[in-house]
Design an enzyme around this catalytic site. Structure first.
Site: not given
Ligand code: NDP
Ligand code: OXD
Length: 310
Positions: A225, A273
């Site tokens: 983000r 995005h």
């Molecule tokens: P998940 O919830 O599956 O994964 C999140 C990961 O981040 C986990 O490994 C989690 O750790 C880690 N995490 C969260 N908070 C912390 C922290 N404070 N310190 C360390 N690690 C942390 O989410 P997704 O992978 O499905 O999606 C991630 C993000 O990708 C979305 O929230 C979105 O912002 C972004 N996104 C962007 C897109 C784009 O087109 N640009 C499209 C889709 C998503 P743990 O495994 O230990 O819980």
């Molecule tokens: C999502 C994105 O969070 O598209 O799925 O950014």
């Protein structure tokens, strides 16, 4: 059973409402509109909904988010504190995130921009070969998106590490856990790929004092983000030469405002995005399946932990 569908993106009846209705024939799916009277809906299906949705729909039992990131929902003061939130998991996005990361990494490590410049100059000249040991990649967040990104880059024989709260990483990837291991993770990383969710803990995580811990001549790929990145700090790091480039898909303000320095910066590549676009068919199928499970009282995945913020 009534479902209200609210999105900041343009939603057509034909593309979204009719297929969701067909997948959930025992419900009534209604497209939310500010002029619509309150629907007493049981379920909301949303992507960037307006605050009025939660002000008017007071009988909601759950909200299903049409994206992986739920940060936009948490910004709405009207979001009821105990309303269950269910997010999208993968639905065809993880492979796109992996492609995007590979594109950015290969462009930098294989000197593709230099070859493009050589073509424009009419130059036929091989550049030095790639030494992968010089390109350690660090993936921030190893959830659904980060795992696929890390696995894909590791399969291309780059040295890959992942950082998360738990330290859980796929095979072939070095794991780092929690804030105490962040310095060691950054210190071994040349290309930092961000796939974190936006939470109070991760906001501004890409700032001067973290970016300067990366190896010299480093690169940033931000697919998480915009609010993860302190934009002035990245510009300062590029200016100082400590960082060589950035590929940015997400921004503090979207669309990126006219005149923003990223538009014309020679070391910055931007995309609007689109690192992973949501795929309508997969998205509707997954959301319909999750709603069905919820209504039948069956277990379902993708339920957001409110206390963690993701
Ligand atoms: P998940 O919830 O599956 O994964 C999140 C990961 O981040 C986990 O490994 C989690 O750790 C880690 N995490 C969260 N908070 C912390 C922290 N404070 N310190 C360390 N690690 C942390 O989410 P997704 O992978 O499905 O999606 C991630 C993000 O990708 C979305 O929230 C979105 O912002 C972004 N996104 C962007 C897109 C784009 O087109 N640009 C499209 C889709 C998503 P743990 O495994 O230990 O819980
Ligand atoms: C999502 C994105 O969070 O598209 O799925 O950014």
């Amino acid at each position: 059973m009534k479902i209200v569908f609210a999105s900041s993106h343009e939603i057509t009846q034909h593309e979204w409402i009719d297929p969701l209705q067909a997948a959930l024939p025992d419900t009534q799916v209604v497209l939310w509109h500010p002029d619509l009277p309150a629907q007493a809906a049981d379920i909301a299906v949303v992507w960037g909904p307006p605050a009025e949705l939660f002000e008017r729909e007071r009988d909601l039992r759950a909200v299903f988010n049409l994206g992986a990131g739920v940060d936009a929902l948490f910004k709405l003061p009207s979001l009821p504190p105990d309303l269950p939130i269910v997010r999208l998991e993968d639905a065809g996005m993880a492979v796109q995130m992996a492609e995007y990361a590979v594109w950015a990494v290969v462009r930098a490590s294989r000197q593709m921009d230099d070859y493009a410049a050589q073509q424009r100059a009419g130059t036929w000249q091989a550049l030095p070969e790639l030494d992968r040991t010089q390109w350690p990649i660090g993936v921030l967040g190893t959830g659904v998106m980060g795992t696929r990104v890390a696995q894909t880059l590791a399969a291309l024989d780059y040295p890959v590490a992942g950082w998360s709260r738990s330290g859980k990483v796929p095979a072939g990837v070095q794991g780092f856990a929690g804030i105490e291991q962040l310095p060691a993770f950054l210190a071994r990383t040349r290309v930092l790929v961000n796939t974190l969710p936006l939470t109070d803990e991760t906001r501004d995580i890409l700032r001067r004092d973290t970016l300067q811990q990366l190896l010299p001549q480093s690169y940033l790929v931000n697919m998480g983000r915009g609010e993860h990145l302190v934009e002035e700090d990245l510009l300062a790091m590029l200016e100082s030469g400590h960082m060589r480039g950035a590929t940015l898909d997400v921004f503090r303000q979207e669309p990126l405002p006219n005149g923003h320095p990223f538009w014309s910066h020679p070391c910055v590549t931007i995309t609007p995005h689109v690192a992973a676009l949501s795929l309508r068919r997969e998205t509707i199928a997954q959301v319909a399946d999750k709603i069905g499970r919820f209504l039948r009282g069956e277990p379902l995945t993708g339920v957001v932990a409110r206390e963690r913020g993701y």
